[in-house]
Each structure stands twice: as C-alpha cells, then as structure tokens.
Design a protein around this motif. Structure first.
Motif, PDB file in Angstrom:
ATOM      1  N   ARG A   1     -73.388 -18.447   6.908  1.00  0.00           N
ATOM      2  CA  ARG A   1     -72.038 -17.967   6.581  1.00  0.00           C
ATOM      3  C   ARG A   1     -72.058 -16.997   5.405  1.00  0.00           C
ATOM      4  NH1 ARG A   1     -68.947 -23.837   7.281  1.00  0.00           N
ATOM      5  NH2 ARG A   1     -68.544 -23.615   9.535  1.00  0.00           N
ATOM      6  N   GLN A   2     -72.970 -17.208   4.479  1.00  0.00           N
ATOM      7  CA  GLN A   2     -73.094 -16.283   3.353  1.00  0.00           C
ATOM      8  C   GLN A   2     -73.683 -14.948   3.800  1.00  0.00           C
ATOM      9  OE1 GLN A   2     -75.502 -18.676   0.724  1.00  0.00           O
ATOM     10  NE2 GLN A   2     -73.727 -19.693  -0.216  1.00  0.00           N
TER      11      GLN A   2
ATOM     12  N   PRO B   1     -70.678 -13.301   6.978  1.00  0.00           N
ATOM     13  CA  PRO B   1     -69.296 -13.779   6.861  1.00  0.00           C
ATOM     14  C   PRO B   1     -68.416 -13.257   7.981  1.00  0.00           C
ATOM     15  CG  PRO B   1     -69.760 -12.069   5.232  1.00  0.00           C
ATOM     16  CD  PRO B   1     -71.067 -12.421   5.855  1.00  0.00           C
TER      17      PRO B   1
ATOM     18  N   LYS C   1     -69.612 -15.665  14.139  1.00  0.00           N
ATOM     19  CA  LYS C   1     -70.032 -16.968  14.632  1.00  0.00           C
ATOM     20  C   LYS C   1     -71.403 -17.292  14.064  1.00  0.00           C
ATOM     21  CE  LYS C   1     -67.533 -17.187  19.017  1.00  0.00           C
ATOM     22  NZ  LYS C   1     -67.656 -17.333  20.502  1.00  0.00           N
ATOM     23  N   ASN C   2     -71.568 -18.510  13.600  1.00  0.00           N
ATOM     24  CA  ASN C   2     -72.842 -18.896  12.995  1.00  0.00           C
ATOM     25  C   ASN C   2     -73.355 -20.221  13.528  1.00  0.00           C
ATOM     26  OD1 ASN C   2     -73.490 -16.750  11.001  1.00  0.00           O
ATOM     27  ND2 ASN C   2     -71.463 -17.276  10.216  1.00  0.00           N
TER      28      ASN C   2
END
Length: 246
Positions: free
Chosen positions: A126-127, A130, A133-134
């Motif tokens: 996520r970092q 951003p 989708k992760n």
C-alpha cells in the motif's frame, strides 16, 4: 538474516467467534535466498468450516478429521519460526489467529510477536502502490509472478507465491544477475523472468550475412581509409588478427 514467509487457512474470519487455524505454510529464506526448508501443517480444528471459507480454500472438515490438533504440533511450529522475521500478507489476520491458538494452550507459549519480528507485505504494498489493488493476485500481475496454478487458496502455495512477490517488491528488478552470488541474485532472476516472458512470443531474428561482393567492397573501403590516414584502420587490424570479437 532468517525470514519465514507464512500463511494460514482458517475455518472462518474471526477467531473471537471460535474459528480456528486449519493449515499453516512456512517458507524459509536466508539472506533473501529460498532454502527449500519449508513447513506445511494441516490441523483438525474440532469444529465445522464456514461455507464461505470452504469456497476460498476448498479444505473440508472430512479431510481434516484425521489430522493433528494444534496442541500436537505447536512445538514443531514454534521451533521452526522462533527468532525469524515473519513475512505475511495482511499480518494482523494470520498473527491474530496464531495468537488465539497459543492462548488456548495457556500463557506459557506467549505470543508470536514475542518470538518473531513481523513484516506485513500488505502495508508495504500500500505504501509502494497507493490507491491500487494490493491483494496477492494483483501483486502477482504487477510483478510478473506466476500464479496460474492457484485455483484455490492454500497456505503453503500462497506462502511460496508471496516469497516471490516479496523478493520482487524489495528490489527484484534493480539489476540483471549474470550468475553472481550477491544478495540481489533473486531480484536478478525476477528481472530475467520478465525479459523472458516479454520475448517468448517474438520470432527469432533473421541473420543476414554479407555476400562475397559486399565483403570485398567493405575491405576496399577500409583500405582506402587506411591509405588516406597513412596507417591501417583498427578494423583492418582486427580482421587480420583472426581473433573472434567478444
């Protein structure tokens, strides 16, 4: 540095509702290299599996009926992970379930965090990405990690895939490894795999060789340049040497 990429499968989503761990998969890495020393455990949860969870991992109550309960394998599991950094995708879920299993056995085992460091690859993703989708499937597509054989979730399979994703996320395409033994070799392998896939469907390049007439014209041109400069050209010297160009 010893790391263990870890994943679990469970009977449901919430340990506080009595849900249990039914599968643990651990993949060991030493200094960013997969060692092949893995741990894979199926567990009898002593309860039914929610239909939603069954649809995700496909592990049935009947399949687990003859498997050991967590208390029978806890020492083997803890011996494998003790002192390692655990690499987990959405770590609060897996760590929460494992701590719940440990608490059921009393205070003597403590918590996962007291025994191991924990690195959450979902937070990391996520970092780095951003607003995108992760989940693990999305990261596989983003980093060209093969997961076509993953029809259902499985703890060991997902841990193996996550190990490849983690290595790619943490420097996988910073350089091409040509057989070196440094710590970024795994990353070089990932980059080489990307290049292999991009070029897999391309036809082989045609090799067009010079005709005898073209070679003679080339030789004459080099001789003319050499005569004008008062010394043979570099290319003439190489041609006379008969040493293959590297």
């Amino acid at each position: 540095m010893r790391q263990v990429v870890l994943d679990t499968e469970t009977t449901g989503l919430e340990p506080n509702d009595g849900h249990r761990v039914i599968e643990i998969g651990c993949v060991e890495m030493e200094n960013r290299r997969l060692t092949g020393n893995n741990l894979h455990l199926y567990l009898n949860p002593e309860r039914e599996i929610d239909a939603g969870a069954l649809a995700v991992h496909g592990i049935s109550t009947e399949f687990l009926a003859d498997k050991p309960t967590f208390d029978k394998v806890v020492d083997e599991f803890l011996a494998f992970v003790d002192g390692a950094e655990l690499v987990i995708h959405n770590a609060p879920f897996d760590v929460g379930f494992l701590n719940h299993e440990l608490r059921r056995l009393g205070a003597r085992y403590g918590t996962i965090e007291q025994r191991c460091g924990v690195l959450d690859t979902l937070v990391m993703a996520r970092q780095k990405h951003p607003g995108q989708k992760n989940n693990l499937d999305a990261l596989c597509r983003r980093y060209f990690v093969e997961n076509g054989h993953r029809e259902l979730h499985g703890a060991l399979l997902d841990a193996e895939i996550l190990a490849d994703v983690y290595l790619a996320m943490t420097g996988g395409q910073t350089r091409l490894s040509l057989g070196g033994n440094d710590s970024s070799e795994q990353g070089g392998d990932a980059a080489a795999e990307v290049i292999r896939r991009l070029s897999a469907d391309r036809p082989a390049l045609a090799v067009v060789r010079a005709s005898d007439n073209e070679e003679q014209r080339h030789h004459d041109k080099l001789s003319a340049i050499g005569s004008k400069n008062g010394e043979p050209t570099v290319w003439q010297g190489l041609a006379d040497d008969d040493t293959p160009l590297q």
